[in-house]
Design a protein around this motif. Structure first.
Motif, PDB file in Angstrom:
ATOM      1  N   PHE A 281      -6.448   4.454   7.514  1.00 20.73           N
ATOM      2  CA  PHE A 281      -6.404   4.046   8.923  1.00 20.73           C
ATOM      3  C   PHE A 281      -6.994   5.136   9.813  1.00 20.73           C
ATOM      4  CE2 PHE A 281      -3.763   0.090   9.715  1.00 20.73           C
ATOM      5  CZ  PHE A 281      -3.962  -0.406   8.434  1.00 20.73           C
ATOM      6  N   LYS A 282      -6.807   6.393   9.418  1.00 21.59           N
ATOM      7  CA  LYS A 282      -7.419   7.488  10.183  1.00 21.59           C
ATOM      8  C   LYS A 282      -8.933   7.476  10.005  1.00 21.59           C
ATOM      9  CE  LYS A 282      -3.611  10.715  10.572  1.00 21.59           C
ATOM     10  NZ  LYS A 282      -2.803  11.585   9.696  1.00 21.59           N
TER      11      LYS A 282
ATOM     12  N   ILE B  99       0.848  -1.177   0.000  1.00 22.30           N
ATOM     13  CA  ILE B  99       0.000   0.000   0.000  1.00 22.30           C
ATOM     14  C   ILE B  99       0.894   1.242   0.000  1.00 22.30           C
ATOM     15  CG2 ILE B  99      -0.156   0.202   2.526  1.00 22.30           C
ATOM     16  CD1 ILE B  99      -3.195   0.555   2.269  1.00 22.30           C
ATOM     17  N   ASP B 100       0.380   2.358  -0.502  1.00 19.95           N
ATOM     18  CA  ASP B 100       1.141   3.619  -0.451  1.00 19.95           C
ATOM     19  C   ASP B 100       1.017   4.238   0.938  1.00 19.95           C
ATOM     20  OD1 ASP B 100       1.706   3.335  -3.115  1.00 19.95           O
ATOM     21  OD2 ASP B 100       0.273   4.855  -3.812  1.00 19.95           O
ATOM     22  N   ASN B 101       2.038   4.952   1.359  1.00 18.09           N
ATOM     23  CA  ASN B 101       2.030   5.557   2.706  1.00 18.09           C
ATOM     24  C   ASN B 101       0.864   6.509   2.919  1.00 18.09           C
ATOM     25  OD1 ASN B 101       4.327   4.215   3.458  1.00 18.09           O
ATOM     26  ND2 ASN B 101       5.693   5.839   2.729  1.00 18.09           N
ATOM     27  N   ASP B 102       0.615   7.393   1.945  1.00 23.19           N
ATOM     28  CA  ASP B 102      -0.437   8.400   2.153  1.00 23.19           C
ATOM     29  C   ASP B 102      -1.817   7.747   2.212  1.00 23.19           C
ATOM     30  OD1 ASP B 102      -0.442   7.761  -0.559  1.00 23.19           O
ATOM     31  OD2 ASP B 102      -0.672   9.826  -1.261  1.00 23.19           O
ATOM     32  N   TYR B 103      -2.027   6.763   1.356  1.00 23.38           N
ATOM     33  CA  TYR B 103      -3.328   6.104   1.355  1.00 23.38           C
ATOM     34  C   TYR B 103      -3.528   5.290   2.641  1.00 23.38           C
ATOM     35  CZ  TYR B 103      -7.281   3.198   0.304  1.00 23.38           C
ATOM     36  OH  TYR B 103      -8.491   2.562   0.396  1.00 23.38           O
ATOM     37  N   GLN B 104      -2.482   4.592   3.070  1.00 28.68           N
ATOM     38  CA  GLN B 104      -2.556   3.809   4.314  1.00 28.68           C
ATOM     39  C   GLN B 104      -2.898   4.720   5.487  1.00 28.68           C
ATOM     40  OE1 GLN B 104       0.183   3.873   6.922  1.00 28.68           O
ATOM     41  NE2 GLN B 104      -1.455   2.925   8.087  1.00 28.68           N
ATOM     42  N   ASP B 105      -2.181   5.833   5.573  1.00 25.26           N
ATOM     43  CA  ASP B 105      -2.372   6.773   6.673  1.00 25.26           C
ATOM     44  C   ASP B 105      -3.806   7.314   6.669  1.00 25.26           C
ATOM     45  OD1 ASP B 105      -1.077   8.127   8.820  1.00 25.26           O
ATOM     46  OD2 ASP B 105      -1.362   9.975   7.660  1.00 25.26           O
ATOM     47  N   PHE B 106      -4.246   7.689   5.488  1.00 25.78           N
ATOM     48  CA  PHE B 106      -5.595   8.227   5.288  1.00 25.78           C
ATOM     49  C   PHE B 106      -6.661   7.208   5.703  1.00 25.78           C
ATOM     50  CE2 PHE B 106      -9.110   8.057   2.201  1.00 25.78           C
ATOM     51  CZ  PHE B 106      -9.718   9.285   2.408  1.00 25.78           C
TER      52      PHE B 106
END
Ligand code: MG
Length: 254
Positions: A156-157, A147-154
């Motif tokens: 999960f939030k 997964i991409d970092n920004d999408y994962q972070d988004f």
């Protein structure tokens, strides 16, 4: 179904989960994609059914088993998923002689995140299973995801689950995809343990099970499609549904 029985004496220190199709309902991801196609059809005034466009979109991204395609096989360096989805967006539009501008791509990205926020869902039992696992106080709970970092972070939030995990390791962070060993090595380092002391739970035989076994991990394969698995005999446990993993984990971890 337990396939081997030689793991009894182990002391496990960590459990890692894949995300897409394992904790997150892949069907809901398809629904998000369908709504993305509706937005694209509307914006560019295309005469195609969203169902047909999503098939086309997916064909740029996935194999028929819904494993990610290598979008740039000639390029040996790592390609993040956002590059592959951009290529899919350009690909479907090119069939209607539309060449997207930079603004179009910005629109696509925003619309991609909005639709995923709205439609992507965890499995109903996901939170309960992670919370239950938390009862085993000393166990490190991690994510290993392509997964991409920004999408994962988004994402999960959006789900409010970020704090539930001791570590999250993404393909973008390590610049390689499962089943390559690098992502597993980095995740194990974060957990401070060896593969033999870890359990990997995932829905992809090729990525999660083979990748995990290569590191000496004990593996639980969530085989939803229950297709022909006679040549897929490396998983230590095979279940049909995420629900079934709690008793297995309890027994392994004790
Ligand atoms: Mg998966």
């Amino acid at each position: 179904m337990q396939k081997t029985n030689k793991k009894e004496i182990k002391r496990y220190k960590s459990v890692f989960f894949d995300f897409g199709g394992t904790l997150m309902n892949a069907e809901s991801d398809n629904i998000a994609h369908l709504h993305m196609m509706e937005d694209i059809i509307q914006k560019y005034n295309l005469s195609v059914r969203p169902e047909d466009l999503v098939t086309k979109y997916n064909s740029f991204l996935f194999t028929k088993e819904m494993t990610l395609l290598d979008s740039y096989p000639e390029d040996k360096s790592f390609t993040p998923l956002r590059e592959s989805t951009k290529k899919a967006f350009i690909g479907i539009l090119s069939e209607y002689n539309v060449r997207p501008s930079k603004e179009d791509y910005h629109w696509f990205k925003k619309m991609y995140f909005e639709n995923h926020k709205k439609y992507v869902k965890l499995f109903p039992e996901t939170l309960e299973i992670i919370k239950h696992l938390r009862n085993h106080k000393s166990i490190h709970i991690g994510i290993i995801s392509d997964i991409d970092n920004d999408y994962q972070d988004f994402q999960f939030k959006v789900f409010g689950i970020k704090e539930m995990f001791d570590s999250i390791t993404t393909s973008e962070e390590v610049k390689s995809y499962k089943p390559e060993s690098k992502i597993f090595q980095v995740a194990l380092k974060k957990a401070g343990c060896r593969g033999e002391e870890s359990i990997m739970v995932g829905d992809s035989y090729k990525k999660d099970i083979i990748g995990g076994k290569n590191m000496g991990m004990t593996t639980i394969w969530i085989n939803k499609f229950s297709g022909d698995d006679t040549d897929k005999d490396k998983a230590d446990f095979i279940v049909k549904d995420l629900k079934e993993i709690s008793p297995i984990l309890d027994k392994l971890i004790k």
